[in-house]
Design a protein around this motif. Structure first.
Motif, PDB file in Angstrom:
ATOM      1  N   GLU A 195       0.976  -1.220   0.053  1.00 60.42           N
ATOM      2  CA  GLU A 195      -0.108   0.055  -0.098  1.00 60.42           C
ATOM      3  C   GLU A 195       1.035   1.195  -0.018  1.00 60.42           C
ATOM      4  O   GLU A 195       0.635   2.302  -0.695  1.00 60.42           O
ATOM      5  CB  GLU A 195      -1.025  -0.189   1.287  1.00 60.42           C
ATOM      6  CG  GLU A 195      -1.930  -0.852   1.262  1.00 60.42           C
ATOM      7  CD  GLU A 195      -3.003  -1.107   2.384  1.00 60.42           C
ATOM      8  OE1 GLU A 195      -4.066  -1.171   2.308  1.00 60.42           O
ATOM      9  OE2 GLU A 195      -2.421  -1.023   3.390  1.00 60.42           O
ATOM     10  N   LEU A 232       1.808   1.795  -3.444  1.00 59.33           N
ATOM     11  CA  LEU A 232       0.528   1.961  -4.227  1.00 59.33           C
ATOM     12  C   LEU A 232       0.327   3.586  -4.361  1.00 59.33           C
ATOM     13  O   LEU A 232       0.089   4.124  -5.288  1.00 59.33           O
ATOM     14  CB  LEU A 232      -0.413   1.297  -3.772  1.00 59.33           C
ATOM     15  CG  LEU A 232      -1.921   1.247  -4.517  1.00 59.33           C
ATOM     16  CD1 LEU A 232      -1.753   0.807  -5.900  1.00 59.33           C
ATOM     17  CD2 LEU A 232      -2.968   0.820  -4.057  1.00 59.33           C
ATOM     18  N   ILE A 233       0.212   4.195  -3.157  1.00 63.67           N
ATOM     19  CA  ILE A 233      -0.152   5.449  -2.831  1.00 63.67           C
ATOM     20  C   ILE A 233       1.036   6.368  -3.639  1.00 63.67           C
ATOM     21  O   ILE A 233       0.717   7.097  -4.288  1.00 63.67           O
ATOM     22  CB  ILE A 233      -0.093   5.970  -1.395  1.00 63.67           C
ATOM     23  CG1 ILE A 233      -1.239   4.987  -0.644  1.00 63.67           C
ATOM     24  CG2 ILE A 233      -0.197   7.300  -1.119  1.00 63.67           C
ATOM     25  CD1 ILE A 233      -2.540   5.498  -1.063  1.00 63.67           C
ATOM     26  N   PHE A 234       2.287   5.692  -3.405  1.00 62.23           N
ATOM     27  CA  PHE A 234       3.198   6.943  -4.072  1.00 62.23           C
ATOM     28  C   PHE A 234       3.051   6.754  -5.826  1.00 62.23           C
ATOM     29  O   PHE A 234       3.448   7.539  -6.445  1.00 62.23           O
ATOM     30  CB  PHE A 234       4.574   6.606  -3.573  1.00 62.23           C
ATOM     31  CG  PHE A 234       4.886   7.288  -2.470  1.00 62.23           C
ATOM     32  CD1 PHE A 234       4.284   7.367  -1.172  1.00 62.23           C
ATOM     33  CD2 PHE A 234       5.821   8.485  -2.658  1.00 62.23           C
ATOM     34  CE1 PHE A 234       4.500   8.038  -0.277  1.00 62.23           C
ATOM     35  CE2 PHE A 234       6.022   9.305  -1.688  1.00 62.23           C
ATOM     36  CZ  PHE A 234       5.481   9.061  -0.310  1.00 62.23           C
ATOM     37  N   LYS A 281       0.562   6.271  -7.283  1.00 55.97           N
ATOM     38  CA  LYS A 281      -0.559   6.996  -7.739  1.00 55.97           C
ATOM     39  C   LYS A 281      -0.031   8.627  -7.776  1.00 55.97           C
ATOM     40  O   LYS A 281      -0.429   9.209  -8.805  1.00 55.97           O
ATOM     41  CB  LYS A 281      -1.639   6.830  -6.919  1.00 55.97           C
ATOM     42  CG  LYS A 281      -2.460   5.545  -7.221  1.00 55.97           C
ATOM     43  CD  LYS A 281      -3.681   5.057  -6.453  1.00 55.97           C
ATOM     44  CE  LYS A 281      -4.080   4.038  -6.798  1.00 55.97           C
ATOM     45  NZ  LYS A 281      -5.562   3.874  -5.812  1.00 55.97           N
ATOM     46  N   LEU A 282       0.696   9.001  -6.705  1.00 58.19           N
ATOM     47  CA  LEU A 282       0.893  10.394  -6.512  1.00 58.19           C
ATOM     48  C   LEU A 282       1.904  10.633  -7.659  1.00 58.19           C
ATOM     49  O   LEU A 282       1.969  11.894  -8.114  1.00 58.19           O
ATOM     50  CB  LEU A 282       1.638  10.606  -5.142  1.00 58.19           C
ATOM     51  CG  LEU A 282       0.703  10.826  -3.892  1.00 58.19           C
ATOM     52  CD1 LEU A 282       1.561  10.952  -2.727  1.00 58.19           C
ATOM     53  CD2 LEU A 282      -0.631  11.559  -4.210  1.00 58.19           C
ATOM     54  N   TYR A 283       2.729   9.763  -8.327  1.00 58.68           N
ATOM     55  CA  TYR A 283       3.560  10.017  -9.279  1.00 58.68           C
ATOM     56  C   TYR A 283       2.981   9.686 -10.480  1.00 58.68           C
ATOM     57  O   TYR A 283       3.839   9.426 -11.631  1.00 58.68           O
ATOM     58  CB  TYR A 283       4.968   9.188  -9.239  1.00 58.68           C
ATOM     59  CG  TYR A 283       5.828   9.738  -8.137  1.00 58.68           C
ATOM     60  CD1 TYR A 283       6.718  11.041  -8.517  1.00 58.68           C
ATOM     61  CD2 TYR A 283       6.196   9.471  -6.734  1.00 58.68           C
ATOM     62  CE1 TYR A 283       7.397  11.576  -7.510  1.00 58.68           C
ATOM     63  CE2 TYR A 283       7.108   9.741  -5.996  1.00 58.68           C
ATOM     64  CZ  TYR A 283       7.644  11.177  -6.215  1.00 58.68           C
ATOM     65  OH  TYR A 283       8.542  11.625  -5.445  1.00 58.68           O
TER      66      TYR A 283
END
Lengths: 267, 273
Positions: free
Chosen positions: A95, A98-100, A102-104
């Protein structure tokens, strides 16, 4: 063209001149080490280069973009692992990535593959779905590096990447860093006060003292410059930054508290 | 300096739709991050149940028997106020998470990603909203038990969720702004405690504004909590009346939240300085 270039980079905090007329140039694809005692200004340099801090004066270009006028472009081209703990313990390793991803803005269809690649590369494939707060210090560090290389940055900034790690965990991190550079040709800019680390990883090192570059060369050339038989990088360090006991503002209470806290969390 | 295909800085009007889409997307990523944490460990939400239960069960039951001159039962009057209060309590200390994450280094790393500061702030605000929605469920259950006459109109329920999310966004961004200014946990907790009670008591949450002395009426009318309570009062109970109209309540909350989001985005990077 150098991938990082600073010209008279300066940062002042109230009455302390943390970085003072700092000039370096880093080539694409090299592992570059910034060495210096606590409070020498290493972290301040990194913070300016990754656009967290605005310089008081002077300029720097990272991946061809000005850190002042092209901050958004700089951010797309760099990865950054702060000295402190920066993976979220309340999420799983997967996770966190995953968050990173998406942020990138990594496209949806590539995310899973990139994340799994990064996790495998860092030797975390088996623990991908465990909560990060169950990881060891070395695992957390490797996860943090995985997190900041997901978008294949051109420069990876590592602030004291092995602080608080035991020798075997430290070695594992070194191996990963060296391989990142070899396999992907990534430029790596790291700070450390561990001479062994600089010696084994870096092509060139700059020794920083009281906000300035005191010496800059390959580890071998620096050792040779002392003109002493069997000189180590430790000797070089002491030679150029040795009077740090008297340094003003060196290693403030706040810095020390943070470093200890980080060490405790990672340990 | 030439663009190198690794992402040029965005400028010019042609990029505005792109920037808006990125802003919305990133906001939801931040909210997703918080929601995932909550899914791993929802105990916090259950802890939050204690206080509103006490207010409705003890304060509401007793105070209702003591000289209540309003229309309907006192519990009908109180329930929307307690919902707004528990949203306030969830949101007002939310800013401490950014101090906590700053001490760890999470904020540093987040700020180096190509994420608009405003998306970081609004994402946090939305996730406070997610937490607040859990309070809606909870307070509806307690209200049902103590005999509040709940209005089950689905449109009303939807509007309640909206108002609650907006209220949480409003107070959590307010809290974030404070956190960015004071920067340390100790000072933040002090100020947090200091603000909570005045916000709560200088509002229409547990008594009508009409019975307040004039100076307090003025305070209550600039207090965003008043507008949240007012909207909920019009929506939540049978025969409930919104004093200022729900449109005005909504407008006030939206306006104040926007101001805090903008302020928070400006101040966000201060916290790492």
């Amino acid at each position: 063209m150098p991938i990082i270039e600073t010209t008279a980079l300066t940062r002042r905090f109230a009455d302390v001149l943390a970085v003072d007329d700092f000039n370096i140039s880093v080539d694409e694809g090299e592992v570059f080490g910034l060495l210096g005692p606590n409070g020498a200004g290493k972290t301040t340099v990194i913070k300016m280069l990754v656009t967290l801090l605005v310089p008081t004066s002077g300029e720097a270009a990272v991946a061809g973009w000005s850190i002042r006028r092209g901050a958004a472009a700089v951010r797309r081209n760099v990865g950054y692992v702060p000295q402190m703990l920066s993976a979220d313990g309340q999420l799983s390793g997967y996770e966190n990535l995953l968050i990173f991803a998406k942020l990138y803005d990594i496209p949806r269809r590539e995310r899973r593959q990139r994340i799994n690649e990064a996790l495998t590369f860092m030797g975390l494939g088996d623990v991908a779905n465990s909560l990060v707060r169950t990881y060891s210090g070395g695992m957390i560090r490797r996860l943090e590096i995985a997190q900041s290389m997901l978008h294949h940055p051109r420069v990876l900034f590592l602030d004291e990447p092995t602080v608080g790690l035991d020798p075997s965990a430290r070695r594992a991190v070194w191996e990963r860093i060296a391989e990142l550079q070899e396999r992907l040709g990534m430029t790596i800019f790291l700070t450390t006060h561990m001479m062994e680390e600089a010696d084994s990883l870096c092509r060139r090192v700059a020794i920083m003292h009281r906000g300035r570059v005191a010496a800059l060369d390959t580890p071998a050339a620096l050792k040779a410059s002392l003109d002493r038989e069997g000189a180590t990088l430790d000797d070089v360090f002491i030679h150029y930054a040795g009077d740090s006991l008297a340094a003003v503002g060196g290693g403030s209470y706040r810095d020390t508290r943070r470093a200890r806290r980080t060490a405790r969390r990672l340990g | 300096m030439t663009p190198d295909g690794h992402g040029a800085p965005h400028a010019g009007w042609a990029d505005v739709p792109y920037a808006i889409a990125a802003f919305v997307r990133k906001t939801f990523v931040i909210a997703e991050l918080e929601a995932r944490k909550l899914r791993h460990d929802p105990t916090e939400l259950f802890m939050r149940a204690v206080q509103p239960t006490l207010w409705l069960l003890v304060f509401g039951q007793v105070f209702g028997k003591y000289r209540w001159h309003g229309e309907g039962s006192y519990l009908d009057f109180l329930a929307p106020g307690i919902l707004a209060q528990s949203v306030l309590f969830i949101a007002i200390f939310y800013g401490i998470t950014i101090i906590w994450e700053r001490d760890l280094g999470l904020v540093h790393k987040m700020l180096v990603t190509p994420t608009p500061r405003s998306a970081l702030v609004l994402g946090k605000a939305l996730s406070a909203g997610v937490r607040a929605i859990s309070q809606v469920v909870l307070i509806f259950i307690i209200s049902l038990i103590v005999g509040v006459h709940i209005n089950w109109n689905p449109l009303h329920l939807l509007a309640i969720v909206l108002i609650v999310v907006l209220g949480a966004a409003c107070f959590s961004t307010f809290s974030l702004v404070i956190a960015c200014l004071v920067k340390t946990r100790e000072r933040f907790m002090g100020i947090g405690q200091l603000m909570t009670m005045p916000l709560f008591f200088a509002s229409n949450a547990i008594y009508p504004i009409e019975i307040m002395p004039n100076w307090l009426k003025v305070v209550a009318r600039v207090n965003p909590l008043t507008y949240q309570v007012d909207a909920l009062r019009g929506l939540m109970v049978v025969g409930g009346v919104s004093h200022y109209s729900i449109a005005l309540d909504l407008g006030m909350l939206l306006g104040i939240t926007t101001v805090f989001v903008l302020l928070g985005s400006r101040l966000y990077r201060n916290v790492v300085g």
